[in-house]
Design a protein around this motif. Sequence first.
Motif, PDB file in Angstrom:
ATOM      1  N   HIS A 112       0.826  -1.209   0.000  1.00  0.00           N
ATOM      2  CA  HIS A 112       0.000   0.000   0.000  1.00  0.00           C
ATOM      3  C   HIS A 112       0.864   1.264   0.000  1.00  0.00           C
ATOM      4  O   HIS A 112       0.469   2.296  -0.531  1.00  0.00           O
ATOM      5  CB  HIS A 112      -0.906   0.047   1.237  1.00  0.00           C
ATOM      6  CG  HIS A 112      -1.714  -1.184   1.470  1.00  0.00           C
ATOM      7  ND1 HIS A 112      -2.460  -1.787   0.479  1.00  0.00           N
ATOM      8  CD2 HIS A 112      -1.898  -1.938   2.577  1.00  0.00           C
ATOM      9  CE1 HIS A 112      -3.078  -2.852   0.985  1.00  0.00           C
ATOM     10  NE2 HIS A 112      -2.746  -2.967   2.250  1.00  0.00           N
ATOM     11  N   ASN A 113       2.024   1.188   0.618  1.00  0.00           N
ATOM     12  CA  ASN A 113       2.905   2.348   0.763  1.00  0.00           C
ATOM     13  C   ASN A 113       4.078   2.323  -0.219  1.00  0.00           C
ATOM     14  O   ASN A 113       4.979   3.155  -0.121  1.00  0.00           O
ATOM     15  CB  ASN A 113       3.474   2.401   2.191  1.00  0.00           C
ATOM     16  CG  ASN A 113       2.399   2.448   3.252  1.00  0.00           C
ATOM     17  OD1 ASN A 113       1.704   1.478   3.480  1.00  0.00           O
ATOM     18  ND2 ASN A 113       2.256   3.592   3.901  1.00  0.00           N
TER      19      ASN A 113
ATOM     20  N   ARG B  15      -4.082   0.086  -5.988  1.00  0.00           N
ATOM     21  CA  ARG B  15      -5.040   0.950  -5.307  1.00  0.00           C
ATOM     22  C   ARG B  15      -6.476   0.471  -5.490  1.00  0.00           C
ATOM     23  O   ARG B  15      -7.352   0.782  -4.678  1.00  0.00           O
ATOM     24  CB  ARG B  15      -4.894   2.394  -5.786  1.00  0.00           C
ATOM     25  CG  ARG B  15      -3.588   3.036  -5.343  1.00  0.00           C
ATOM     26  CD  ARG B  15      -3.562   4.522  -5.648  1.00  0.00           C
ATOM     27  NE  ARG B  15      -2.295   5.114  -5.244  1.00  0.00           N
ATOM     28  CZ  ARG B  15      -2.000   5.479  -3.999  1.00  0.00           C
ATOM     29  NH1 ARG B  15      -2.891   5.314  -3.041  1.00  0.00           N
ATOM     30  NH2 ARG B  15      -0.824   6.011  -3.710  1.00  0.00           N
TER      31      ARG B  15
ATOM     32  N   GLY C 272     -10.049  -2.003   6.744  1.00  0.00           N
ATOM     33  CA  GLY C 272      -9.472  -1.298   7.871  1.00  0.00           C
ATOM     34  C   GLY C 272      -9.922  -1.997   9.138  1.00  0.00           C
ATOM     35  O   GLY C 272     -10.677  -2.971   9.113  1.00  0.00           O
TER      36      GLY C 272
ATOM     37  N   LEU D  45     -13.145   1.512   4.790  1.00  0.00           N
ATOM     38  CA  LEU D  45     -12.206   2.601   5.052  1.00  0.00           C
ATOM     39  C   LEU D  45     -12.795   3.994   4.865  1.00  0.00           C
ATOM     40  O   LEU D  45     -12.539   4.900   5.664  1.00  0.00           O
ATOM     41  CB  LEU D  45     -10.985   2.458   4.139  1.00  0.00           C
ATOM     42  CG  LEU D  45     -10.105   1.227   4.403  1.00  0.00           C
ATOM     43  CD1 LEU D  45      -9.208   0.975   3.210  1.00  0.00           C
ATOM     44  CD2 LEU D  45      -9.278   1.446   5.653  1.00  0.00           C
ATOM     45  N   ASP D  46     -13.581   4.198   3.828  1.00  0.00           N
ATOM     46  CA  ASP D  46     -13.922   5.556   3.407  1.00  0.00           C
ATOM     47  C   ASP D  46     -14.640   6.357   4.484  1.00  0.00           C
ATOM     48  O   ASP D  46     -14.406   7.563   4.640  1.00  0.00           O
ATOM     49  CB  ASP D  46     -14.788   5.510   2.138  1.00  0.00           C
ATOM     50  CG  ASP D  46     -13.989   5.069   0.922  1.00  0.00           C
ATOM     51  OD1 ASP D  46     -12.740   5.073   1.011  1.00  0.00           O
ATOM     52  OD2 ASP D  46     -14.599   4.728  -0.103  1.00  0.00           O
TER      53      ASP D  46
ATOM     54  N   TRP E 216     -12.728   8.776   6.922  1.00  0.00           N
ATOM     55  CA  TRP E 216     -11.998   9.954   6.456  1.00  0.00           C
ATOM     56  C   TRP E 216     -12.928  11.135   6.216  1.00  0.00           C
ATOM     57  O   TRP E 216     -12.525  12.134   5.625  1.00  0.00           O
ATOM     58  CB  TRP E 216     -11.187   9.590   5.214  1.00  0.00           C
ATOM     59  CG  TRP E 216     -10.174   8.551   5.570  1.00  0.00           C
ATOM     60  CD1 TRP E 216     -10.306   7.193   5.493  1.00  0.00           C
ATOM     61  CD2 TRP E 216      -8.892   8.782   6.135  1.00  0.00           C
ATOM     62  NE1 TRP E 216      -9.185   6.566   5.976  1.00  0.00           N
ATOM     63  CE2 TRP E 216      -8.293   7.514   6.375  1.00  0.00           C
ATOM     64  CE3 TRP E 216      -8.172   9.931   6.464  1.00  0.00           C
ATOM     65  CZ2 TRP E 216      -7.026   7.381   6.922  1.00  0.00           C
ATOM     66  CZ3 TRP E 216      -6.904   9.791   7.001  1.00  0.00           C
ATOM     67  CH2 TRP E 216      -6.345   8.521   7.231  1.00  0.00           C
TER      68      TRP E 216
ATOM     69  N   VAL F  51      -7.750   5.840  10.696  1.00  0.00           N
ATOM     70  CA  VAL F  51      -6.936   7.056  10.802  1.00  0.00           C
ATOM     71  C   VAL F  51      -5.790   6.844  11.793  1.00  0.00           C
ATOM     72  O   VAL F  51      -4.649   7.245  11.563  1.00  0.00           O
ATOM     73  CB  VAL F  51      -7.810   8.250  11.240  1.00  0.00           C
ATOM     74  CG1 VAL F  51      -6.962   9.511  11.418  1.00  0.00           C
ATOM     75  CG2 VAL F  51      -8.917   8.496  10.219  1.00  0.00           C
TER      76      VAL F  51
ATOM     77  N   GLN G  65      -3.123   4.589  10.232  1.00  0.00           N
ATOM     78  CA  GLN G  65      -2.259   5.305   9.293  1.00  0.00           C
ATOM     79  C   GLN G  65      -1.233   6.139  10.058  1.00  0.00           C
ATOM     80  O   GLN G  65      -0.060   6.194   9.682  1.00  0.00           O
ATOM     81  CB  GLN G  65      -3.071   6.220   8.378  1.00  0.00           C
ATOM     82  CG  GLN G  65      -2.175   7.070   7.476  1.00  0.00           C
ATOM     83  CD  GLN G  65      -2.912   7.835   6.415  1.00  0.00           C
ATOM     84  OE1 GLN G  65      -3.282   7.275   5.398  1.00  0.00           O
ATOM     85  NE2 GLN G  65      -3.131   9.125   6.637  1.00  0.00           N
TER      86      GLN G  65
ATOM     87  N   GLU H 204      -1.223   2.882   4.634  1.00  0.00           N
ATOM     88  CA  GLU H 204      -1.916   3.823   3.759  1.00  0.00           C
ATOM     89  C   GLU H 204      -3.426   3.759   3.960  1.00  0.00           C
ATOM     90  O   GLU H 204      -4.047   2.705   3.800  1.00  0.00           O
ATOM     91  CB  GLU H 204      -1.564   3.514   2.292  1.00  0.00           C
ATOM     92  CG  GLU H 204      -2.251   4.375   1.268  1.00  0.00           C
ATOM     93  CD  GLU H 204      -1.803   5.832   1.314  1.00  0.00           C
ATOM     94  OE1 GLU H 204      -2.556   6.684   0.807  1.00  0.00           O
ATOM     95  OE2 GLU H 204      -0.710   6.107   1.850  1.00  0.00           O
ATOM     96  N   ARG H 205      -4.008   4.878   4.352  1.00  0.00           N
ATOM     97  CA  ARG H 205      -5.441   5.013   4.633  1.00  0.00           C
ATOM     98  C   ARG H 205      -5.933   4.032   5.697  1.00  0.00           C
ATOM     99  O   ARG H 205      -7.121   3.784   5.844  1.00  0.00           O
ATOM    100  CB  ARG H 205      -6.278   4.872   3.359  1.00  0.00           C
ATOM    101  CG  ARG H 205      -6.128   6.070   2.437  1.00  0.00           C
ATOM    102  CD  ARG H 205      -7.041   5.993   1.239  1.00  0.00           C
ATOM    103  NE  ARG H 205      -8.459   6.009   1.597  1.00  0.00           N
ATOM    104  CZ  ARG H 205      -9.148   7.105   1.908  1.00  0.00           C
ATOM    105  NH1 ARG H 205      -8.549   8.289   1.921  1.00  0.00           N
ATOM    106  NH2 ARG H 205     -10.438   7.035   2.209  1.00  0.00           N
TER     107      ARG H 205
ATOM    108  N   LYS I  79      -5.248   0.741   5.865  1.00  0.00           N
ATOM    109  CA  LYS I  79      -5.470  -0.619   5.377  1.00  0.00           C
ATOM    110  C   LYS I  79      -4.640  -1.597   6.195  1.00  0.00           C
ATOM    111  O   LYS I  79      -3.443  -1.397   6.382  1.00  0.00           O
ATOM    112  CB  LYS I  79      -5.075  -0.744   3.904  1.00  0.00           C
ATOM    113  CG  LYS I  79      -5.876   0.129   2.956  1.00  0.00           C
ATOM    114  CD  LYS I  79      -5.336  -0.005   1.532  1.00  0.00           C
ATOM    115  CE  LYS I  79      -6.068   0.910   0.567  1.00  0.00           C
ATOM    116  NZ  LYS I  79      -5.528   0.821  -0.807  1.00  0.00           N
TER     117      LYS I  79
END
Length: 490
Positions: free
Chosen positions: A289-290, A311, A317, A380-381, A384, A424, A427, A433-434, A436
């Motif tokens: 992811h990173n 991606r 998450g 995940l979404d 954020w 969050v 991360q 990343e995000r 995950k």
Amino acid sequence: MNVRDVIVVGAGFGGLSAGALLAKRGLDVLLLESSNELGGCAGKFDRGGYRFAVGATLGMGFEAGGTLAELYQELGLPLPQMKLLPIIMDVHLPDLDIRYYQAKVRWYEELERQFPQEHQQMILFYEELIAVAEQFQKIIARKPMFPPVDWRGYKQVLGMANLENAKLMPYMLQTVQDRLKKYGLAEHRQFVAFLNGQLIDAVQTTVAGCPAFLGYIALNVFHRGAFYIYGGLATVAEDLAGSIRTHGGTVQLRSRVQQIAKRGDGWEVTTAKGQRYHAKQVVLNNSIHNLHGLFDADLGRKLRVREDEERSRPAWGAYALYLGCRDVFASEALFHQFIEQYEAPLTEGNQFLVSLSATDDRLRAAEGKRALTISTHTALDRWWERSRYDELKASYTERIMTSLERKFPQVRAAVDMSLPATPVTFQRYVLRERGKVGGYIPSGKFSWMSSYSPLSGLEGMWLCGDTVFPGAGTLGTALSGWIVADRISR
């Protein structure tokens, strides 16, 4: 410039295993970790007299012949203080409590007690599962570089071709759900819910999306040996880091890698503090992811992992709740799984795993106290959207606490520390990343074919951890590091 034989990026179980093995074999190893803790998502943190395990994870692989037992033997390390868990966990379904036993005979007795009409078919399913998993375990023990992308990898895979292994092919072409149909169990609501609960924690998916052989291996791991590790899995991480140091290597915390560039016949690694290190070999344990943010565009195009493809691949998450409280848990089991509704997805608090510190583990909590790690999968979404963040945290915490009270009525009043963690948080502290975590989500019988190889596509640049073969979990990540160490050593 600081020059080493190998630089390892990330002190998760993959990086620690690779670094420890390479240092033991005489290479000058530098391990760079961004945080001030070891172990990544299997690490720990200390707050207010409690030690919290980052993930609600059982100890696996310490049985005779197990991956971590053999790793400790290879490194010449004494095994950590631990105890075998006769009860793997208690599983709390909406209308049934199942005690999941490690010993096969006791587990079959529990199946007969709970499901007197169907237990014989369930036992036949488990007999198949165990036999197939043990055969696959022999293949994995040879540490194949999968998927094969160079001549060594193809030679290794072809060397495994024989009549006995050919019999395993059907399990690579079906899901766990397909195998359940053979035994008339695919529509058994309680048994499927039980299996789904185990698989979502072990391989990030349910029977419908899980390749049969992956699910069988994951489910059989519990019966090979489940352990409670005193101090948590962070104890294992500390042992592996200690082995690196003992054999002349360096473990450097609070050293976030910001950029990797090609320099001559090797690699230059630059940290956020401006420190520069050089090595011919670099092992990346910071998750795919990173990955792409570390390289310039030209090098990024040479990676086998395409950024747009990576991606688009689904990953979970985690919402975690860390509780420090008085001991009000009158239960033999140290691990509990809760499933609240059959009809709802096993995410967002409808399913969660609870890890309790042992009553005599003074590394985790004072006498009369317990440290709990609770974890549920989450999309995940939603995390954020800043305007909803605090409201979501409160609602998830309340849902989990309400479920806990179903089995432990005194728990809410006993809590003296409550710490939530969201994608969050993950991360921020483990640089996923995000947020995950747990690798990728298998999405069908052929999803295993899309695994990423530890060979990055750049010479001298290696990948390990939960986003490459053999995948998620401490055993999978440790094994991925071992695979990389073996190839570098050759």
